[in-house]
Motif scaffolding. Structure first.
Motif, mmCIF file in Angstrom:
data_model
loop_
_atom_site.group_PDB
_atom_site.id
_atom_site.type_symbol
_atom_site.label_atom_id
_atom_site.label_comp_id
_atom_site.label_asym_id
_atom_site.label_seq_id
_atom_site.Cartn_x
_atom_site.Cartn_y
_atom_site.Cartn_z
ATOM 1 N N GLN A 232 39.780 39.105 39.673
ATOM 2 C CA GLN A 232 38.497 39.802 40.228
ATOM 3 C C GLN A 232 38.732 40.241 41.780
ATOM 4 O O GLN A 232 37.785 41.298 42.056
ATOM 5 C CB GLN A 232 37.240 38.321 40.293
ATOM 6 N N ILE A 235 40.406 43.692 41.385
ATOM 7 C CA ILE A 235 39.347 44.884 40.820
ATOM 8 C C ILE A 235 38.643 45.495 42.007
ATOM 9 O O ILE A 235 38.714 46.745 42.360
ATOM 10 C CB ILE A 235 38.330 44.105 39.966
ATOM 11 N N THR A 236 38.285 44.634 42.978
ATOM 12 C CA THR A 236 37.278 45.365 44.109
ATOM 13 C C THR A 236 38.520 45.909 45.201
ATOM 14 O O THR A 236 38.273 47.031 45.730
ATOM 15 C CB THR A 236 36.837 44.033 45.108
ATOM 16 N N ASN A 239 39.280 49.279 43.550
ATOM 17 C CA ASN A 239 38.071 49.815 43.572
ATOM 18 C C ASN A 239 37.923 50.689 45.143
ATOM 19 O O ASN A 239 37.230 51.726 45.460
ATOM 20 C CB ASN A 239 36.949 49.213 43.401
#
Lengths: 283, 294
Positions: A232, A235-236, A239
């Motif tokens: 999780q 992912i950021t 990004n």
């Protein structure tokens, strides 16, 4: 007339409900489709139905995934997430069932007060005291340790309550006869009661696994090394790491969702059971 | 009472792990929230912490961002609750009836639940991107001009409300569905024999018998909604112009990012007590309601 009218209503309602279903699905279809095409075709396809279809050339479908795996240590993040989630699941089944056993089958001094405290703690919103929890982790020198992610998640008042409720329904005569056979308190817990509690174990285990897998803010607070990050957080990070390619972002979003699809497919029934308990108890 | 009762000291062996974990990560943090809230504790200089009395509490009620965050969360709860629960009930009613493609509908409505909040947030950032997002491209097809969505202080919170409801309502649909299936079929057959119409059957049988389920869903969704934070943190960082700042996110920012643990603790105490109060009042009300309903 009535028959043709009925057919008409069925066709109309099917179309409307189908549209509604697609409205719910379109973000996810777009996510998966975009992960299976080149960066430029994502933008070129935006305005039409092609936005929801993968690229024309099947040989290219995996290319964003391949490049993503080349740029980031995705397997490491997946492994981290799986390990955290499994540890939390195992820990929370053991810790909560043991406490539930103590509250159900023992009569110790201070039991009433302790149980009252436990029930009262259910209303405390844990999220409001995250920074104070962080302070404790700091004092314990657990910053950047996987234990900081796992430890706080293995005990929960609601889970203890579910185990206690289940053990309450197990007749004391079963416990007594095991005792007459010379079984210790631990043997009774481990060999008699825990094997009976499979439905509760499945519910608590599934809820714990999903909770740990989806957790974002807490691991972000206590972990500092990128190679310890769960998916999780990865992912950021992906990004925010230049250059950002939309098809690779969509690929990592898809990857991180797949395990939960499997969990929900196989364990859905236990989740509903857990919610039913929440509805009947806890009042 | 079982004979195990005589060996009461062994109970502590089974309780110890849970007591240690809950003690360290729930009870002690709650208590130190109180203690810190009367100090100017800063994480960068913990040794310099001094007692400041109720100064933090006086400050927070004059803090425009904290007050704004309270207003925002009330807005969020007021909209997300009816939208999410209403949609969930509607979806449950749809899939409860035998129809062609029923399994597909169920999967479709439930699918967003499987997506984590972090994934939801990032995915919707791309969907809502004002210049290159798919939503504006689709809106253009039906003649609606491009919307700023998350870049607008007027629209950002509503965007978060909708995507939060999208993500979560499948869960409540499943609970509603379980409630619907617990209603005895014979009641519907009897209503049918009496010649009751669809609406009358829904109002007089379905709704009243679904009430316990509805109360359960409303209360849990209500309390959960007050804890919204991840979406705002990832998608907007509370902006634009603090229009999506939520209390939990502001506490995190003040206490963790800005390291002002003393002041953040005062907010934790005030907001935490607010939620506790809501929870208790709500339980009292629903219990009284259930009593009179019998």
């Amino acid at each position: 007339m009535t028959k043709s009218r009925k057919t008409f209503i069925i066709i109309l309602s099917t179309i409307l409900i189908m549209l509604l279903a697609l409205l719910f699905l379109f973000p996810l279809i777009w996510m998966i489709a975009s992960s299976m095409k080149s960066e430029s075709s994502i933008y070129n396809d935006l305005g039409g139905i092609k936005a929801f279809l993968p690229g024309l050339n099947p040989a290219q479908w995996g290319s964003a995934y391949q490049k993503l795996l080349g740029r980031f240590n995705i397997l490491r993040f997946i492994l981290n997430s799986v390990l955290y989630a499994l540890a939390v699941t195992l820990g929370s089944v053991l810790v909560n069932s043991a406490a539930g056993y103590a509250f159900s089958k023992f009569d110790f001094r201070g039991k009433k007060i302790l149980f009252g405290l436990l029930i009262a703690s259910m209303v405390v919103p844990g999220d409001t005291i995250m920074i104070q929890k962080f302070q404790i982790v700091k004092i314990l020198h657990l910053i950047n340790s996987p234990w900081a992610v796992i430890f706080p998640a293995v005990a929960g008042a609601f889970n203890i309550y579910m185990f206690k409720n289940f053990f309450d329904q197990v007749s004391d005569s079963i416990v007594e006869s095991a005792e007459l056979d010379g079984a210790s308190a631990f043997t009774i817990y481990w060999r008699v009661l825990l094997p009976m509690a499979k439905p509760v174990i499945a519910t608590v285990g599934t809820l714990s696994f999903i909770g740990s897998w989806n957790d974002y803010i807490w691991p972000l607070m206590v972990l500092t090394d990128a190679d310890k990050f769960p998916l999780q957080i990865a992912i950021t990070n992906i990004n925010n790491t230049q250059p950002v390619y939309m098809n690779q972002v969509m690929a990592i979003l898809t990857i991180s969702t797949v395990p939960l699809v499997l969990i929900y497919m196989f364990f859905q029934k236990y989740l509903v059971q857990g919610l039913a308990v929440a509805g009947n108890g806890d009042k | 009472m079982s004979r195990l009762g005589k060996r009461q000291n062994q109970a502590w062996f089974f309780l110890a792990p849970a007591i240690i974990v809950l003690g360290l990560f729930l009870f002690i943090p709650s208590i130190i929230s109180f203690c810190y809230s009367f100090t100017d504790f800063n994480m960068l200089a913990p040794k310099l912490a001094a007692f400041v009395g109720i100064a933090n509490y006086l400050k927070l009620f004059k803090d425009p961002i904290f007050m704004k965050s309270l207003k925002n969360i009330v807005q969020f709860v007021a909209f997300v609750l009816p939208i999410q629960v209403g949609t969930a009930l509607g979806l449950a009613l749809i899939v409860n009836k035998k129809r062609p493609f029923n399994m597909f509908y169920k999967v479709a409505f439930f699918a967003p639940v499987v997506v984590s909040l972090a994934v939801t947030s990032i995915l919707w950032m791309y969907i809502l991107n004002p210049s290159q997002g798919i939503l504006n491209s689709l809106l253009a097809k039906v003649g609606i001009s491009a919307q700023p969505f998350l870049n607008s202080s007027k629209q950002a919170m509503f965007a978060i409300i909708f995507l939060s409801a999208w993500q979560a309502c499948g869960n409540q649909m499943i609970i509603f569905l379980a409630g619907l299936q617990n209603i005895p079929k014979s009641l519907y057959e009897a209503a049918d024999l009496d010649g009751a119409g669809k609406w009358a059957t829904f109002r007089n049988i379905t709704l009243p018998l679904l009430k316990p389920t509805t109360v359960l869903i409303l209360t849990t969704t209500f309390i959960d909604a007050f804890k919204m934070m991840t979406q705002a943190m990832i998608m907007t960082q509370g902006g634009p112009l603090n229009s999506t700042m939520t209390p939990l996110y502001y506490i995190y920012r003040t206490g963790f990012t800005d390291r002002q643990l003393g002041y953040a603790s005062a907010m934790s105490v005030v907001y935490g007590f607010g939620i506790i109060l809501f929870t208790i009042v709500q339980r009292k009300v629903t219990r009284a309601d259930e009593g009179s309903g019998q």
